[in-house]
Motif scaffolding. Structure first.
Motif, PDB file in Angstrom:
ATOM      1  N   UNK A 152       0.816  -1.084   0.023  1.00  0.00           N
ATOM      2  CA  UNK A 152       0.096   0.093   0.086  1.00  0.00           C
ATOM      3  C   UNK A 152       0.841   1.177  -0.053  1.00  0.00           C
ATOM      4  N   UNK A 153       1.772   1.255   0.975  1.00  0.00           N
ATOM      5  CA  UNK A 153       2.557   2.679   1.051  1.00  0.00           C
ATOM      6  C   UNK A 153       3.748   2.856  -0.097  1.00  0.00           C
ATOM      7  N   UNK A 154       4.290   1.843  -0.649  1.00  0.00           N
ATOM      8  CA  UNK A 154       5.183   1.988  -1.554  1.00  0.00           C
ATOM      9  C   UNK A 154       4.984   1.903  -3.006  1.00  0.00           C
ATOM     10  N   UNK A 155       3.841   1.160  -3.295  1.00  0.00           N
ATOM     11  CA  UNK A 155       3.509   0.709  -4.892  1.00  0.00           C
ATOM     12  C   UNK A 155       1.929   1.267  -5.146  1.00  0.00           C
ATOM     13  N   UNK A 156       0.933   0.750  -4.305  1.00  0.00           N
ATOM     14  CA  UNK A 156      -0.308   0.843  -4.513  1.00  0.00           C
ATOM     15  C   UNK A 156      -0.852   2.376  -4.474  1.00  0.00           C
ATOM     16  N   UNK A 157      -0.831   2.767  -3.304  1.00  0.00           N
ATOM     17  CA  UNK A 157      -1.430   4.355  -3.060  1.00  0.00           C
ATOM     18  C   UNK A 157      -0.446   5.357  -3.736  1.00  0.00           C
ATOM     19  N   UNK A 158       0.799   5.101  -4.068  1.00  0.00           N
ATOM     20  CA  UNK A 158       1.579   6.115  -4.956  1.00  0.00           C
ATOM     21  C   UNK A 158       1.305   5.859  -6.523  1.00  0.00           C
ATOM     22  N   UNK A 159       0.302   4.692  -6.720  1.00  0.00           N
ATOM     23  CA  UNK A 159      -0.186   4.852  -8.164  1.00  0.00           C
ATOM     24  C   UNK A 159       0.608   3.936  -9.010  1.00  0.00           C
ATOM     25  N   UNK A 160       1.477   3.052  -8.591  1.00  0.00           N
ATOM     26  CA  UNK A 160       2.504   2.405  -9.342  1.00  0.00           C
ATOM     27  C   UNK A 160       2.195   1.060  -9.649  1.00  0.00           C
ATOM     28  N   UNK A 161       1.095   0.492  -8.857  1.00  0.00           N
ATOM     29  CA  UNK A 161       0.415  -0.866  -9.323  1.00  0.00           C
ATOM     30  C   UNK A 161      -1.228  -0.772  -9.453  1.00  0.00           C
ATOM     31  N   UNK A 162      -1.316  -1.775 -10.131  1.00  0.00           N
ATOM     32  CA  UNK A 162      -2.816  -1.867 -10.419  1.00  0.00           C
ATOM     33  C   UNK A 162      -3.631  -2.743  -9.448  1.00  0.00           C
ATOM     34  N   UNK A 163      -3.051  -3.571  -8.666  1.00  0.00           N
ATOM     35  CA  UNK A 163      -3.823  -4.324  -7.526  1.00  0.00           C
ATOM     36  C   UNK A 163      -2.704  -4.325  -6.257  1.00  0.00           C
ATOM     37  N   UNK A 164      -3.326  -4.353  -5.226  1.00  0.00           N
ATOM     38  CA  UNK A 164      -2.450  -4.761  -3.883  1.00  0.00           C
ATOM     39  C   UNK A 164      -3.151  -5.843  -3.229  1.00  0.00           C
ATOM     40  N   UNK A 165      -2.186  -6.959  -2.959  1.00  0.00           N
ATOM     41  CA  UNK A 165      -2.838  -8.124  -2.165  1.00  0.00           C
ATOM     42  C   UNK A 165      -2.649  -7.604  -0.887  1.00  0.00           C
ATOM     43  N   UNK A 166      -3.780  -8.196   0.026  1.00  0.00           N
ATOM     44  CA  UNK A 166      -3.742  -7.886   1.468  1.00  0.00           C
ATOM     45  C   UNK A 166      -4.039  -8.875   2.172  1.00  0.00           C
TER      46      UNK A 166
END
Length: 333
Positions: free
Chosen positions: A88-102
């Motif tokens: 979330x912090x480094x990839x998804x919320x900055x807009x760098x990924x299309x999905x974040x697994x959690x």
């Protein structure tokens, strides 16, 4: 972090045994560059999909990606195991990924971070896990552990140093603790379920890693070790470590797909998620992959037999699919 890669269809059990949750996986036929980029391939779908997040969901995401790409060879799917919070912090919320697994729900601070970057997360439940407590095979003094004993072992307040500090019937031998890092949703869920969110917190004098195979190796290597991780990784290593039953006050219950499905394995059974970026769903190859994942989320063969989680019920699948279709309509409308 070490990176591993694979291409084409591979054995899920061989893949898990070889890689644990390490690094990144790129699964591709003919690839196109650029996250979220679309185009026309031989079957009408092409582009790249970038996924980060939970090490627990990592093998499930990889299994789905392999199958999707066997049908859509011009789609390239990159999957990184970063931990839920790290994703979330480094990839998804900055807009760098299309999905974040959690392996736990998105937190309000993460939602705010996403909103600040015009990222709209769409929560999709994909499976149920049985978080598993493991000890060494030569540990002959405990087969079942209470929630209170787990709390004492991992609590920053008590921080016992020997097994006998926790239970006088256990040997006066040093405790060796393993577990995920604080970037992991498994770590967050353990705090919520065992330590309490208002409690003293998780002790920090333990071997912390985002690589699940390192937890297996550490516990396998010492008679005095204890650790916790997602059920899928234990299920691939049942000959190397021993899983403990957990007593939450109603008796000892072993971690299994059956007890998690029945709601008997408490408090350590939990839902698993992937979060789609609504804006990426405007791209047809991203939307189709999300649909494909949910369509197969009820599969006993993929989710349970290959990966080691409880598949969605038809009702839960429909709820997730309704949320996805609404998000796709918003993105493409």
């Amino acid at each position: 972090m070490t990176e591993e890669s694979t291409s084409g269809r591979v054995s899920r059990r061989k893949f898990l045994a070889a890689t644990g949750s390490v690094g990144a996986v790129g699964l591709a036929g003919c690839t196109q560059s650029g996250s979220g980029g679309g185009g026309d391939g031989g079957d009408g779908l092409s582009g790249t999909i970038d996924i980060a997040g939970s090490s627990t969901v990592f093998p499930l995401a990889t299994a789905m990606a392999e199958r999707f790409q066997s049908e859509h060879s011009d789609v390239n799917i990159n999957i990184q195991s970063t931990g839920s919070g790290g994703g979330f912090a480094n990839h998804f919320c900055p807009g760098r990924t299309d999905f974040n697994n959690a392996s736990r729900p998105i937190q309000p601070t993460e939602e705010e971070a996403c909103s600040g970057n015009d990222v709209t997360p769409v929560e999709l439940t994909v499976a149920t896990d049985a978080l598993t407590v493991i000890v060494n095979n030569d540990n002959d003094w405990v087969d079942c552990i209470t929630v209170e004993e787990l709390h004492e072992i991992y609590s920053a307040e008590s921080s016992p140093t020997t097994w006998s500090d926790v239970n006088s019937d256990w040997p006066d031998q040093p405790l060796e603790l393993y577990g995920p890092t604080d970037a992991s949703g498994t770590y967050d869920y353990f705090i919520e379920a065992i330590l309490g969110e208002e409690g003293p917190g998780h002790r920090q004098d333990y071997s912390a890693t985002e690589q699940d195979r390192t937890i297996i190796q550490g516990v396998e290597g010492s008679e005095n070790a204890i650790g916790y991780l997602g059920f899928a990784y234990y299920s691939q290593n049942t000959d190397r470590v021993k899983a403990l039953s957990v007593d939450d006050g109603s008796g000892c219950v072993e971690p299994s797909l059956e007890t998690a499905r029945a709601g008997e394995y408490t408090p350590l059974s939990r839902p698993l998620f992937t979060y789609a970026k609504q804006e990426s769903l405007a791209e047809e190859h991203v939307a189709e992959f999300a649909r494909f994942w949910l369509e197969n989320a009820t599969s006993q063969e993929i989710v349970a037999d290959e990966v080691g989680y409880v598949p969605l019920s038809d009702e839960d699948q429909q709820e997730a699919m309704d949320a996805l279709e609404s998000a796709i309509e918003n993105a493409q409308g």
